[in-house]
Design a protein around this motif. Structure first.
Motif, PDB file in Angstrom:
ATOM      1  N   PRO A   1       0.795  -1.233   0.000  1.00 35.00           N
ATOM      2  CA  PRO A   1       0.000   0.000   0.000  1.00 35.00           C
ATOM      3  C   PRO A   1       0.828   1.285   0.000  1.00 35.00           C
ATOM      4  CG  PRO A   1      -1.013  -1.598   1.451  1.00 35.00           C
ATOM      5  CD  PRO A   1       0.310  -2.186   1.012  1.00 35.00           C
ATOM      6  N   LYS A   2       2.011   1.252   0.584  1.00 30.86           N
ATOM      7  CA  LYS A   2       2.841   2.466   0.595  1.00 30.86           C
ATOM      8  C   LYS A   2       3.490   2.743  -0.763  1.00 30.86           C
ATOM      9  CE  LYS A   2       6.831   0.179   2.614  1.00 30.86           C
ATOM     10  NZ  LYS A   2       7.036  -0.434   3.895  1.00 30.86           N
ATOM     11  N   GLU A   3       3.355   1.799  -1.703  1.00 30.58           N
ATOM     12  CA  GLU A   3       3.908   1.972  -3.054  1.00 30.58           C
ATOM     13  C   GLU A   3       2.835   2.375  -4.070  1.00 30.58           C
ATOM     14  OE1 GLU A   3       5.779  -1.745  -3.919  1.00 30.58           O
ATOM     15  OE2 GLU A   3       7.332  -1.466  -2.423  1.00 30.58           O
ATOM     16  N   ILE A   4       1.639   2.702  -3.582  1.00 34.69           N
ATOM     17  CA  ILE A   4       0.555   3.105  -4.484  1.00 34.69           C
ATOM     18  C   ILE A   4       0.189   4.555  -4.176  1.00 34.69           C
ATOM     19  CG2 ILE A   4      -1.811   2.641  -5.249  1.00 34.69           C
ATOM     20  CD1 ILE A   4      -1.391  -0.286  -4.390  1.00 34.69           C
ATOM     21  N   PRO A   5       0.815   5.508  -4.904  1.00 32.61           N
ATOM     22  CA  PRO A   5       0.502   6.917  -4.660  1.00 32.61           C
ATOM     23  C   PRO A   5      -0.906   7.268  -5.146  1.00 32.61           C
ATOM     24  CG  PRO A   5       2.135   6.714  -6.408  1.00 32.61           C
ATOM     25  CD  PRO A   5       1.847   5.334  -5.912  1.00 32.61           C
ATOM     26  N   LEU A   6      -1.582   8.114  -4.414  1.00 36.25           N
ATOM     27  CA  LEU A   6      -2.933   8.519  -4.805  1.00 36.25           C
ATOM     28  C   LEU A   6      -2.928   9.211  -6.163  1.00 36.25           C
ATOM     29  CD1 LEU A   6      -4.395   9.764  -1.408  1.00 36.25           C
ATOM     30  CD2 LEU A   6      -4.425   7.472  -2.409  1.00 36.25           C
ATOM     31  N   SER A   7      -1.868   9.939  -6.465  1.00 34.44           N
ATOM     32  CA  SER A   7      -1.776  10.622  -7.759  1.00 34.44           C
ATOM     33  C   SER A   7      -1.852   9.626  -8.917  1.00 34.44           C
ATOM     34  CB  SER A   7      -0.485  11.442  -7.852  1.00 34.44           C
ATOM     35  OG  SER A   7       0.652  10.613  -7.720  1.00 34.44           O
ATOM     36  N   LYS A   8      -1.249   8.457  -8.752  1.00 37.32           N
ATOM     37  CA  LYS A   8      -1.265   7.456  -9.825  1.00 37.32           C
ATOM     38  C   LYS A   8      -2.682   6.926 -10.060  1.00 37.32           C
ATOM     39  CE  LYS A   8       0.841   3.210 -11.459  1.00 37.32           C
ATOM     40  NZ  LYS A   8       1.850   2.189 -11.264  1.00 37.32           N
ATOM     41  N   VAL A   9      -3.405   6.675  -8.997  1.00 39.69           N
ATOM     42  CA  VAL A   9      -4.777   6.166  -9.114  1.00 39.69           C
ATOM     43  C   VAL A   9      -5.663   7.218  -9.778  1.00 39.69           C
ATOM     44  CG1 VAL A   9      -6.794   5.305  -7.853  1.00 39.69           C
ATOM     45  CG2 VAL A   9      -4.484   4.705  -7.076  1.00 39.69           C
ATOM     46  N   ILE A  10      -5.538   8.461  -9.335  1.00 40.04           N
ATOM     47  CA  ILE A  10      -6.366   9.532  -9.887  1.00 40.04           C
ATOM     48  C   ILE A  10      -6.074   9.743 -11.362  1.00 40.04           C
ATOM     49  CG2 ILE A  10      -6.848  12.021  -9.782  1.00 40.04           C
ATOM     50  CD1 ILE A  10      -6.376  11.756  -6.698  1.00 40.04           C
ATOM     51  N   ARG A  11      -4.797   9.815 -11.724  1.00 34.43           N
ATOM     52  CA  ARG A  11      -4.444  10.016 -13.138  1.00 34.43           C
ATOM     53  C   ARG A  11      -4.914   8.845 -13.998  1.00 34.43           C
ATOM     54  NH1 ARG A  11       1.156  12.463 -11.785  1.00 34.43           N
ATOM     55  NH2 ARG A  11       0.812  14.645 -12.255  1.00 34.43           N
ATOM     56  N   LEU A  12      -4.777   7.648 -13.493  1.00 28.46           N
ATOM     57  CA  LEU A  12      -5.183   6.465 -14.248  1.00 28.46           C
ATOM     58  C   LEU A  12      -6.664   6.520 -14.606  1.00 28.46           C
ATOM     59  CD1 LEU A  12      -4.598   3.536 -15.284  1.00 28.46           C
ATOM     60  CD2 LEU A  12      -5.268   2.768 -12.998  1.00 28.46           C
ATOM     61  N   LEU A  13      -7.497   6.888 -13.646  1.00 32.34           N
ATOM     62  CA  LEU A  13      -8.937   6.808 -13.845  1.00 32.34           C
ATOM     63  C   LEU A  13      -9.600   8.126 -14.234  1.00 32.34           C
ATOM     64  CD1 LEU A  13      -9.445   4.415 -10.870  1.00 32.34           C
ATOM     65  CD2 LEU A  13      -9.607   3.817 -13.277  1.00 32.34           C
TER      66      LEU A  13
ATOM     67  N   LEU B   1      -1.912   4.734  -0.608  1.00 32.18           N
ATOM     68  CA  LEU B   1      -2.978   3.879  -0.093  1.00 32.18           C
ATOM     69  C   LEU B   1      -2.740   3.593   1.393  1.00 32.18           C
ATOM     70  CD1 LEU B   1      -5.474   2.111  -0.448  1.00 32.18           C
ATOM     71  CD2 LEU B   1      -3.973   0.302  -1.333  1.00 32.18           C
ATOM     72  N   GLU B   2      -1.512   3.469   1.798  1.00 32.64           N
ATOM     73  CA  GLU B   2      -1.203   3.228   3.198  1.00 32.64           C
ATOM     74  C   GLU B   2      -1.740   4.351   4.098  1.00 32.64           C
ATOM     75  OE1 GLU B   2       2.576   1.477   5.410  1.00 32.64           O
ATOM     76  OE2 GLU B   2       2.955   3.522   4.700  1.00 32.64           O
ATOM     77  N   ASP B   3      -1.664   5.593   3.631  1.00 31.40           N
ATOM     78  CA  ASP B   3      -2.187   6.718   4.406  1.00 31.40           C
ATOM     79  C   ASP B   3      -3.702   6.597   4.589  1.00 31.40           C
ATOM     80  OD1 ASP B   3       0.225   8.370   4.863  1.00 31.40           O
ATOM     81  OD2 ASP B   3       0.233   8.487   2.677  1.00 31.40           O
ATOM     82  N   ILE B   4      -4.401   6.161   3.566  1.00 33.37           N
ATOM     83  CA  ILE B   4      -5.848   5.966   3.670  1.00 33.37           C
ATOM     84  C   ILE B   4      -6.148   4.856   4.674  1.00 33.37           C
ATOM     85  CG2 ILE B   4      -7.901   5.157   2.431  1.00 33.37           C
ATOM     86  CD1 ILE B   4      -6.828   6.591  -0.054  1.00 33.37           C
ATOM     87  N   LEU B   5      -5.369   3.800   4.623  1.00 40.29           N
ATOM     88  CA  LEU B   5      -5.596   2.672   5.538  1.00 40.29           C
ATOM     89  C   LEU B   5      -5.337   3.055   6.996  1.00 40.29           C
ATOM     90  CD1 LEU B   5      -3.991  -0.168   3.418  1.00 40.29           C
ATOM     91  CD2 LEU B   5      -6.441   0.237   3.799  1.00 40.29           C
ATOM     92  N   LYS B   6      -4.366   3.931   7.232  1.00 41.58           N
ATOM     93  CA  LYS B   6      -4.063   4.370   8.600  1.00 41.58           C
ATOM     94  C   LYS B   6      -5.209   5.177   9.190  1.00 41.58           C
ATOM     95  CE  LYS B   6       0.938   4.803   8.169  1.00 41.58           C
ATOM     96  NZ  LYS B   6       2.042   5.794   8.102  1.00 41.58           N
TER      97      LYS B   6
END
Length: 138
Positions: free
Chosen positions: A70-82, A131-136
């Motif tokens: 989860p710490k290797e999945i930046p929110l920016s990557k998810v947002i840009r992807l979708l 993603l790790e930040d969201i999980l925390k």
């Protein structure tokens, strides 16, 4: 604003992150917990899989799972992807730049300069939150 597709992707990734000790998670379980259409979620998970964030297994015991920490999945990557660009205007986008049709001189455009600052501050946050930040928090 984030699209429903991106919000659902973040919910699905969070669910998978919370259940990362399980070998796989069924689409049905994620869809039911978050009230997402099974078919819509299936398409989102396929995009995340193609982007290298998820793996899947078919057959008995099949489903989806995180292939990245989860710490290797930046929110920016998810947002840009979708959702595509994070910038509010195409003339300040780093990955999807287009000049604005109504702007005669971008170098002297005050709107452009302010929106560059907005973009930079937004990216500073989204590239450093994962993603790790969201999980925390959740």
């Amino acid at each position: 604003m984030l699209s429903k597709k991106t919000k659902y992707a973040l919910h699905a990734l969070s669910y998978l992150g919370r259940h990362k000790d399980e070998k796989t998670v069924l689409i049905h379980d994620i869809a039911e917990e978050h009230g997402i259409s099974h078919k819509f979620l299936e398409n989102i998970l396929l995009e995340l899989k193609k982007a290298g964030m998820l793996g899947s297994k078919k057959g008995k015991g099949g489903g989806y799972y995180l292939i990245k920490d989860p710490k290797e999945i930046p929110l920016s990557k998810v947002i840009r992807l979708l959702d595509g660009p994070i910038a509010l205007l195409p003339c300040v986008s780093l990955n999807y730049y287009e000049p604005c049709a109504e702007c005669k001189n971008e170098a002297q455009c005050g709107i452009n300069k302010v929106m560059i600052q907005v973009r930079d501050e937004t990216l500073k946050i989204l590239e450093n939150k994962t993603l790790e930040d969201i999980l925390k928090i959740g």
